[in-house]
Design a protein around this motif. Sequence first.
Motif, mmCIF file in Angstrom:
data_model
loop_
_atom_site.group_PDB
_atom_site.id
_atom_site.type_symbol
_atom_site.label_atom_id
_atom_site.label_comp_id
_atom_site.label_asym_id
_atom_site.label_seq_id
_atom_site.Cartn_x
_atom_site.Cartn_y
_atom_site.Cartn_z
ATOM 1 N N ALA A 236 117.752 26.083 29.312
ATOM 2 C CA ALA A 236 117.699 25.461 30.444
ATOM 3 C C ALA A 236 119.289 24.902 30.964
ATOM 4 O O ALA A 236 119.593 25.293 32.051
ATOM 5 C CB ALA A 236 116.741 24.129 30.520
ATOM 6 N N LEU A 237 120.030 24.385 30.013
ATOM 7 C CA LEU A 237 121.419 23.883 30.507
ATOM 8 C C LEU A 237 122.262 25.071 30.762
ATOM 9 O O LEU A 237 122.891 25.247 31.612
ATOM 10 C CB LEU A 237 121.974 22.769 29.449
ATOM 11 N N ALA A 238 121.981 26.084 29.796
ATOM 12 C CA ALA A 238 122.688 27.571 30.014
ATOM 13 C C ALA A 238 122.542 28.132 31.309
ATOM 14 O O ALA A 238 123.213 28.631 31.922
ATOM 15 C CB ALA A 238 122.531 28.484 28.738
ATOM 16 N N LEU A 239 121.196 28.132 31.596
ATOM 17 C CA LEU A 239 120.827 28.993 32.959
ATOM 18 C C LEU A 239 121.185 27.953 34.202
ATOM 19 O O LEU A 239 121.864 28.583 34.942
ATOM 20 C CB LEU A 239 119.092 28.697 33.034
ATOM 21 N N ALA A 240 121.319 26.828 33.880
ATOM 22 C CA ALA A 240 121.752 25.979 35.204
ATOM 23 C C ALA A 240 123.298 26.277 35.252
ATOM 24 O O ALA A 240 123.761 26.112 36.397
ATOM 25 C CB ALA A 240 121.669 24.345 34.818
ATOM 26 N N MET A 241 124.137 26.168 34.306
ATOM 27 C CA MET A 241 125.625 26.439 34.338
ATOM 28 C C MET A 241 125.804 27.917 35.030
ATOM 29 O O MET A 241 126.566 27.954 35.770
ATOM 30 C CB MET A 241 126.207 26.226 33.017
ATOM 31 N N ASN A 242 124.972 28.742 34.466
ATOM 32 C CA ASN A 242 125.045 30.171 35.050
ATOM 33 C C ASN A 242 124.895 30.295 36.493
ATOM 34 O O ASN A 242 125.408 30.738 37.266
ATOM 35 C CB ASN A 242 124.230 31.119 34.140
ATOM 36 N N LEU A 243 123.718 29.710 37.020
ATOM 37 C CA LEU A 243 123.225 29.813 38.340
ATOM 38 C C LEU A 243 124.417 28.984 39.283
ATOM 39 O O LEU A 243 124.600 29.258 40.164
ATOM 40 C CB LEU A 243 121.862 28.952 38.372
#
Length: 254
Positions: A236-243
Amino acid sequence: MFNTTVAWITLRATLSRRRALLFALPAVVLILLTAALKATRPPMLPWPSHVLGTFGFSVLIPLTALIIGTSVLGAEIDDGSIVHLLATPVRRSAVVMTKFIVATGLTVVFAAVPELIAALISGSGSIPGQGAAGLVTIGTGTFAVALFVGALACSVIYNAVFVMISTATTRAIAVGLLYVLVWEVLLSNFVSGVKLLSVSHYGLGIANGLASDPVLEAGLGVLTSVVMGAIVTVVALALAMNLLSSFSLKGEPA
């Protein structure tokens, strides 16, 4: 990965918004409900495990995390003020991690600590034995600590999910509420296979591992809960950073 300036600005802004008044509402309801049941129910009935487990982990913690987790970043995206933060030299990964840590800390204060207080008020949980209804009580301290540790885990995982949702859509509150009501409250409690992807059951699994209270109906073991919780948090955090990295300085996805 943690920026103190961003943290201070986020904390001040989050607690000053009107929605901050909602932070304590679920906790007050839980504590009052626990006190009322403590005063009216026979001591050997297993209501603490049902109320503090099912209601606490499926309703109290996720709703509190939803309000907080979507406000620390989603509100800035909604009103466009995120562009000022993105224009600074602060790395966007640091922005996400800082917002996540602040949101988690606030959720611990407004959800995990009230869960601990309610558990102490309730007196105990229940395990199979020779008492009324085939149950005997668990020590108050053990039960309260177990629920508190499980609530801490939920606070971390839920906020990772809600921070990610706030970077993915401008309707974070609506999407998050739909997720809580449909997935965590309904499906995870009535469809056994869903528990493997349910944050509330990760917390219950950890709590049950410490208290050994089958009435909590965790559905998952401690190891599975810890591993799956860690995976969901990291993803979830990796996706948030990417988004967030895909946002242009106009405050829109690039």
